[in-house]
Structure formats: C-alpha cells, structure tokens
Design an enzyme around this catalytic site. Structure first.
Site, short mmCIF file in Angstrom:
data_model
loop_
_atom_site.label_atom_id
_atom_site.label_comp_id
_atom_site.label_asym_id
_atom_site.label_seq_id
_atom_site.Cartn_x
_atom_site.Cartn_y
_atom_site.Cartn_z
N ARG A 1 0.97 -24.10 -29.98
CA ARG A 1 1.39 -25.79 -28.61
C ARG A 1 1.75 -24.69 -27.59
NH1 ARG A 1 5.66 -24.50 -29.09
NH2 ARG A 1 6.15 -26.77 -27.47
N ARG B 1 -7.34 -30.33 -25.61
CA ARG B 1 -6.36 -31.22 -24.88
C ARG B 1 -5.91 -31.28 -24.03
NH1 ARG B 1 -0.54 -29.60 -27.85
NH2 ARG B 1 0.05 -31.74 -27.20
N ASP C 1 3.94 -29.51 -18.40
CA ASP C 1 2.61 -29.20 -19.10
C ASP C 1 1.75 -29.43 -17.88
OD1 ASP C 1 3.91 -29.96 -21.63
OD2 ASP C 1 1.65 -28.73 -22.01
O1 MRU Z 1 2.71 -31.24 -27.43
P1 MRU Z 1 3.11 -29.72 -27.13
O2 MRU Z 1 4.12 -28.88 -28.08
O3 MRU Z 1 1.89 -28.88 -26.86
O4 MRU Z 1 4.32 -29.93 -25.68
C1 MRU Z 1 5.10 -29.18 -25.40
C2 MRU Z 1 5.67 -29.05 -23.93
O5 MRU Z 1 6.00 -30.19 -23.67
C3 MRU Z 1 6.51 -27.65 -23.62
O6 MRU Z 1 7.66 -29.09 -23.31
C4 MRU Z 1 5.87 -28.02 -22.78
O7 MRU Z 1 4.39 -27.82 -22.50
C5 MRU Z 1 6.21 -26.30 -21.79
S1 MRU Z 1 6.14 -24.98 -22.96
C6 MRU Z 1 6.35 -23.59 -21.58
#
Ligand code: MRU
Length: 351
Positions: free
Chosen positions: A52, A95, A243
């Site tokens: 993730r 996702r 993201d």
């Molecule tokens: O649901 P996740 O764990 O994939 O969410 C991750 C985040 O929100 C991070 O802050 C984002 O992807 C930046 S990672 C460098």
C-alpha cells in the site's frame, strides 16, 4: 542506492521471475515476504493491502504487467494481447484513489505500444526493464524529495505525520518519512509524532516500526490527540504524503489528513505535503473530483478477528479525504518546493 527496507524486490529464479513484497498486513508482528507471479496476484496484493502507499502501488503494478507478459510467453498463447489487456484491467481495478497506479500502468502501456512489433519474449523483457526502471526511479525521486524537504525542518523539530508515507509506502526511503530521514542524515535532531491512523493503523503499525528500525525518536499518539499536542506547543511541523494532488493543489491523502491540516492551520503550524510529480494529476481540476475509495465495514467495527462495535451497526469507511490547497503550506516535490501551491505554480512544475 542500498535501501534499509526493501518493500518490493524482483527475483529471477530457475523457475521464472517473481515479485516479492513485504506483507504489510502482518507488520509489525510478522516480517515476511509474499511472492507473486501474475497480474491477478499482484492486483490481489494491492487490494488486500499487502502492499500500500501510492508510489509502492505504482511500482507493484508495473511489475504485475511484467510478470503477466513473462507468464503469457511461457504459455505460448496466441491470445497474448487480449490476455495482457485483462492484466491491465485487473490492476486498474485494484484501488481507485492513488494516481500512481494509473501513472505506472500508462508507462507500461506506452512501453508495450513502443515494442509491439518485437517477439513476445523480447517484449516481455522490455516490459520487465521498464518496471525495474520505475522502481529505481522512485527511490531516486524520494531521495530528491528528502533533500528538498529537509531544509524546511529546523534542528530539534518535532514533526507530526499521519498514516505511513515511508519506505514501506514507496520503493524505498519514503516521501514524508524520506524528508525526516534526510534531515536526520544531514545531522538534525528530529523527533516524530505518529498518528496511529485509524482504522488500518498504518501509523501505529508501519510508521512506528520504520522509525524504530532506524532509531529515529518516535512517539505514537491516537488520532484524536493531535489537536491537544498542537495546543500545548508540542508540534513544530506536519508532513504527510499524498495519493493524488489535483491541478489546483488540493490533496487527497489518508482519511484524517484534512482534520490534521485544519488543526495545523488553527495553530499556525506549517503543513507540508511530500509529493512526487507522479502523484500530481493535472487532468483532475479540483479535489472534489478525485475518487475516494470506500473500504469494508469490518475495518471500522473491529480489528482482525475481534469485533468491538455492535452487530448490525451502519458503517462508513472512506479511506481518503481531501485537504484544500489553501491549507497546504508547501508541496515538496523532487524538482522543487512549491509554497502555497495553486494552479499556476503546479502547471509550471511540468514545464
Ligand atoms: O491506504 P494506504 O495505506 O495505501 O494509504 C496511504 C497513504 O495515504 C499515504 O499517505 C500516501 O499513499 C502517500 S505514500 C508515500
């Protein structure tokens, strides 16, 4: 560059190639790699959060296509193109929020188009090389973000972060935690305050684990404690990852980020977003148009096998939120730092 934490690694064995990924659903209790040999497998690994974090998802997807191409060559299937296309679809549907997934798949598709006339095994090799290139590039980008951002942190700074934007969320070094690592490497005394990050606990499980591995001082708090610490003057800066950033600078990140940004604004604390260029989506005008993933109810009603909420209760579980650009002190990119980002300064980044 040799990274301490290898979130993803490509292995070529006598039986063929595999992508190995640290299983982030089991950290910190268990540290183990799981192997994948197909696009479908990697898509499942992304959906179930074995891997993730926006950049790590992108790198995994690139390898997912390479694995699929190699697999289809071995089967000597005459439906190569059609089946590889299915691999793309499986990964695209894994996702929805992190744009790095689509960014990496677009690169893999461009590579496919460029090498379409080659023999299938030559094409698979070109796709493998492209995936490896995306992987290496991400590590270099994160080190550049780290260098650019480290300047913003003063010696002794106490830095709050939300979720995990570390080595585990990328191919290595991290974006938000990369800035912290680079500041520490430059000789600054930095301490980290990690929001636990309900409901998936990326802060408590992953950020805390990463910082402990490297002896960077870290204090874990629950998400509802951040405002209190800010009001007590115990936080000097906030750094988070992202993201997807819209063309106007609105930031999608882990649920709860917006709340932290509002609090930081209320207390006059700088709110920084570490952001590779691959996370900026100029095709999306404003944050409200970014798709927000809604995850299963059981993540909110309990953890693993234990359920604490009343049976049958209605649940909402949006996994991300939008922080308006006006609350962002600066975007830290590999190219430069953009203070008070807006449509124009973001556009200039790509010129
Ligand atoms: O649901 P996740 O764990 O994939 O969410 C991750 C985040 O929100 C991070 O802050 C984002 O992807 C930046 S990672 C460098």
């Amino acid at each position: 560059m040799n990274e301490v934490i290898e979130t993803l690694r490509w292995r070529e064995t006598a039986n063929g190639a595999v992508l190995e990924m640290i299983d982030q659903t089991r950290l910190p209790a268990v540290f183990e790699y799981v192997s994948y040999d197909s696009a479908q497998g990697v898509a499942h690994g992304i959906r179930s959060m074995v891997v993730r974090g926006a950049p790590a998802i992108g790198v995994a997807a690139g390898y997912g296509i390479a694995l699929e191409a190699l697999r289809l060559c071995k089967q000597a299937d005459n439906q190569f193109d059609q089946l590889l296309e299915i691999g793309f679809t499986q990964l695209e549907e894994s996702r929805p929020t992190a744009v790095n997934l689509f960014w990496a798949l677009n690169r893999m598709r461009a590579c496919w188009v460029q090498h379409q006339s080659l023999e299938k095994n030559q094409l698979a090799l070109a796709l493998t090389n492209e995936a490896r290139f995306i992987h290496e590039e991400d590590i270099n980008v994160n080190h550049a973000i780290g260098t650019n951002g480290a300047i913003l942190l003063s010696d002794g700074a106490r830095v709050l972060t939300h979720c995990n934007a570390g080595a585990l969320a990328t191919a290595g070094h991290g974006t938000a935690l990369g800035v912290i690592r680079s500041a520490v490497a430059a000789g600054k005394k930095i301490s980290v305050i990690a929001d636990e990050t309900r409901p998936f606990l990326q802060g408590a499980r992953l950020t805390a684990w990463e910082m402990v591995q490297e002896n960077i001082p870290i204090t874990l708090i629950t998400d509802n404690m951040a405002g209190h610490l800010m009001s007590q003057g115990e936080i000097d800066a906030v750094i988070v990852g992202t993201d997807r950033v819209a063309a106007n600078g609105d930031v999608a990140n882990k649920i709860g980020t917006y709340m932290v940004a509002v609090l930081a604004h209320r207390h006059g604390i700088p709110f920084y977003v570490a952001c590779p260029l691959s996370t900026i989506d100029i095709s999306v005008k404003r944050g409200e148009h970014i798709p927000i993933e809604e995850r299963p109810a059981h993540e909110v009603t309990g953890y693993r096998d234990y359920q604490w909420a009343a049976q049958g209760v209605k649940v909402r579980n949006p996994s991300f939120d939008i922080t308006p650009a006006e609350l962002v002190t600066a975007l830290i990119t590999e190219k430069r730092v953009i203070h008070a980002p807006n449509e124009l300064t973001i556009k200039e980044l790509f010129m």
